[in-house]
Design an enzyme around this catalytic site. Structure first.
Site, mmCIF file in Angstrom:
data_model
loop_
_atom_site.group_PDB
_atom_site.id
_atom_site.type_symbol
_atom_site.label_atom_id
_atom_site.label_comp_id
_atom_site.label_asym_id
_atom_site.label_seq_id
_atom_site.Cartn_x
_atom_site.Cartn_y
_atom_site.Cartn_z
ATOM 1 N N SER A 225 49.763 47.321 43.947
ATOM 2 C CA SER A 225 50.185 48.725 43.853
ATOM 3 C C SER A 225 50.350 49.336 45.238
ATOM 4 O O SER A 225 51.235 50.180 45.456
ATOM 5 C CB SER A 225 49.164 49.527 43.039
ATOM 6 O OG SER A 225 49.153 49.090 41.688
ATOM 7 N N GLU B 189 53.418 40.298 41.797
ATOM 8 C CA GLU B 189 54.704 40.769 42.364
ATOM 9 C C GLU B 189 54.493 41.917 43.346
ATOM 10 O O GLU B 189 55.281 42.861 43.395
ATOM 11 C CB GLU B 189 55.656 41.204 41.240
ATOM 12 C CG GLU B 189 56.118 40.081 40.338
ATOM 13 C CD GLU B 189 57.174 39.192 40.976
ATOM 14 O OE1 GLU B 189 57.724 39.588 42.023
ATOM 15 O OE2 GLU B 189 57.434 38.116 40.423
ATOM 16 N N ARG C 108 35.497 52.838 12.133
ATOM 17 C CA ARG C 108 34.166 53.071 12.684
ATOM 18 C C ARG C 108 33.633 54.411 12.166
ATOM 19 O O ARG C 108 34.249 55.464 12.402
ATOM 20 C CB ARG C 108 34.226 53.076 14.210
ATOM 21 C CG ARG C 108 32.921 53.456 14.905
ATOM 22 C CD ARG C 108 31.846 52.438 14.690
ATOM 23 N NE ARG C 108 30.721 52.679 15.594
ATOM 24 C CZ ARG C 108 29.518 52.139 15.432
ATOM 25 N NH1 ARG C 108 29.300 51.342 14.393
ATOM 26 N NH2 ARG C 108 28.553 52.393 16.292
ATOM 27 N N THR D 163 54.870 33.123 47.685
ATOM 28 C CA THR D 163 53.535 33.499 48.154
ATOM 29 C C THR D 163 52.822 32.331 48.833
ATOM 30 O O THR D 163 52.878 31.191 48.371
ATOM 31 C CB THR D 163 52.685 34.012 46.988
ATOM 32 O OG1 THR D 163 53.331 35.139 46.403
ATOM 33 C CG2 THR D 163 51.297 34.415 47.447
ATOM 34 N N GLU D 164 52.154 32.649 49.923
ATOM 35 C CA GLU D 164 51.400 31.656 50.695
ATOM 36 C C GLU D 164 49.992 32.172 50.965
ATOM 37 O O GLU D 164 49.699 33.350 50.708
ATOM 38 C CB GLU D 164 52.121 31.362 52.016
ATOM 39 C CG GLU D 164 53.495 30.752 51.828
ATOM 40 C CD GLU D 164 54.161 30.354 53.138
ATOM 41 O OE1 GLU D 164 55.248 29.764 53.089
ATOM 42 O OE2 GLU D 164 53.580 30.632 54.215
ATOM 43 N N GLN E 6 37.237 52.695 25.754
ATOM 44 C CA GLN E 6 36.337 53.836 25.545
ATOM 45 C C GLN E 6 36.251 54.204 24.065
ATOM 46 O O GLN E 6 35.178 54.560 23.564
ATOM 47 C CB GLN E 6 36.822 55.044 26.343
ATOM 48 C CG GLN E 6 36.625 54.951 27.838
ATOM 49 C CD GLN E 6 35.174 54.857 28.245
ATOM 50 O OE1 GLN E 6 34.738 53.855 28.789
ATOM 51 N NE2 GLN E 6 34.415 55.898 27.964
ATOM 52 N N PHE F 254 49.132 30.675 44.322
ATOM 53 C CA PHE F 254 49.272 31.433 43.063
ATOM 54 C C PHE F 254 50.599 31.128 42.368
ATOM 55 O O PHE F 254 51.322 32.035 41.947
ATOM 56 C CB PHE F 254 49.171 32.942 43.319
ATOM 57 C CG PHE F 254 47.914 33.383 44.021
ATOM 58 C CD1 PHE F 254 46.677 32.891 43.656
ATOM 59 C CD2 PHE F 254 47.972 34.297 45.060
ATOM 60 C CE1 PHE F 254 45.517 33.285 44.299
ATOM 61 C CE2 PHE F 254 46.823 34.714 45.713
ATOM 62 C CZ PHE F 254 45.589 34.208 45.329
ATOM 63 N N ILE F 255 50.913 29.845 42.217
ATOM 64 C CA ILE F 255 52.206 29.456 41.636
ATOM 65 C C ILE F 255 52.033 29.148 40.151
ATOM 66 O O ILE F 255 51.410 28.152 39.769
ATOM 67 C CB ILE F 255 52.793 28.249 42.385
ATOM 68 C CG1 ILE F 255 52.845 28.514 43.890
ATOM 69 C CG2 ILE F 255 54.175 27.930 41.829
ATOM 70 C CD1 ILE F 255 53.640 29.749 44.276
ATOM 71 N N SER G 221 53.843 39.289 50.530
ATOM 72 C CA SER G 221 54.894 40.306 50.509
ATOM 73 C C SER G 221 55.710 40.372 51.798
ATOM 74 O O SER G 221 56.796 40.937 51.792
ATOM 75 C CB SER G 221 54.268 41.688 50.241
ATOM 76 O OG SER G 221 53.574 41.704 49.016
#
Length: 373
Positions: free
Chosen positions: A360, A357, A262, A125-126, A330, A155-156, A131
């Site tokens: 999405s 990686e 609870r 990544t640069e 929730q 991001f290494i 990707s």
């Protein structure tokens, strides 16, 4: 088709679970709140053979399989996800050495990485691409008895204290792969990033300024390393998916525990239909994610590890993890945003996996391009 784990896999899973609960629980605050990596855990991880699960024992590995690898990462991530990321990176780096390095280089690097005395990091990544290999700007130029590398990697993970880095760079217009010792002149890192989740993993930029590496540091010959990148990405997607399964399991257990204690009008909120629906959704999505991930690991052990299968797994499992952890929050109601409760950290960690990686959106592109038409 056999959905049962082997006796050896079940034993290993139980051993890792016991280890994680005893040794990693005390490290949660160090990594998440202090954003520091607890280096004292590395010899213990190595003693469990967690750095080299699928590799040949002659290179320091356990000689096991990828199903065992994902079982271990699931258990580790259930307690402390950022540590699972650290382990994953050692597996990915070792896999590059295992498949592309000379015998001497395998012995030189794989053994100490498996023993926890050396640490690797992975650099594709640069700033302008995460990707698309065509946009890679890091270059390697042949010069006498060495290659000269220039560029910036972003991001290494492990970069600030790694000993060796796998670096993708353009050599003569094609993508090549080098291993680079981090103590070479011209190799430097930026301050580590302060991020939302998976804290303590020490993420930073790597700056390569006229870094000269010996010619034998070129892995697998000149060019053609897009396939090596895709292969590494399949392992990464598989490992990330396993960690998300661990996060979902932890979220479900936390939600059940909270709902049982609870009280609402003198009865636990576990008895409320609204809570039933949330827990049922969490449990069903968890099981679907777990078996999709186990299938992906099985395929890899059979030598079938297509980008499409791994992208489908990564897309479904990581997005589902965010949903499951959100539903767990929730169940906790307003207390879900309190740092006093584990679910808050689990939700922050889960969101990170949708972005690693390949986002999405990238996974969807990888899948669609490989659909029959």
């Amino acid at each position: 088709m056999d959905f049962n784990l082997t006796e050896q896999q079940e034993m290993f899973q139980k051993e890792v679970r016991k280890f994680a609960e005893a040794e990693l629980t005390p490290l949660v605050d160090i990594m998440d709140k202090q954003n520091d990596f607890p280096h004292e855990i590395r010899p213990k991880l190595a003693a469990m053979n967690l750095y080299g699960i699928p590799f040949d024992p002659k290179y320091g590995g356990a000689g096991s399989d990828h199903v065992s690898l994902i079982l271990a990462l699931e258990e580790i991530a259930k307690i402390l996800a950022p540590l699972a990321i650290h382990i994953q990176l050692q597996e990915v780096v070792n896999d590059r050495f295992n498949k592309l390095a000379t015998e001497e280089q395998k012995l030189q690097w794989m053994i100490p990485i498996c023993e926890g005395t050396k640490v690797g990091c992975f650099g594709f990544t640069e700033p302008d691409t995460g990707s698309n290999p065509k946009m890679l700007k890091t270059t390697a130029v042949e010069e006498n008895d060495c290659y000269v590398l220039n560029g910036t990697k972003r991001f290494i993970t492990n970069a600030p204290w790694a000993d060796v880095m796998c670096v993708f760079a353009k050599l003569e217009g094609d993508i090549s792969l080098f291993f680079v010792e981090t103590d070479l002149p011209g190799f430097s890192t930026s301050p580590k990033m302060d991020k939302l989740g998976l804290r303590g993993t020490d993420l930073s930029d790597v700056i390569l300024e006229d870094v000269r590496v010996p010619k034998d540091h070129l892995m697998g010959g000149k060019g053609g390393k897009f396939d090596a990148l895709k292969d590494a990405m399949t392992i990464g997607k598989l490992c990330l998916s396993a960690q998300c399964v661990g996060l979902m399991q932890a979220s479900l257990e936390e939600a059940i525990k909270y709902a049982m204690t609870r009280m609402h009008f003198d009865e636990p909120i576990f008895n409320l239909q609204a809570i039933h629906w949330l827990l049922a959704e969490m449990a069903s999505r968890l099981e679907a994610s777990r078996w999709l991930t186990y299938r992906a690991a099985f395929l890899k052990d059979q030598g079938i590890d297509t980008i499409k299968d791994m992208a489908i797994t990564k897309l479904f499992v990581t997005s589902t993890a965010v949903d499951v952890c959100r539903w767990g929050m929730q169940v906790h109601g307003a207390y879900g945003i309190s740092k006093e409760y584990k679910i808050e950290r689990l939700f922050r960690d889960a969101k990170m996996y949708e972005l690693l990686e390949g986002t999405s959106e990238i996974q969807r592109e990888l899948i669609v391009k490989r659909l029959p038409r």
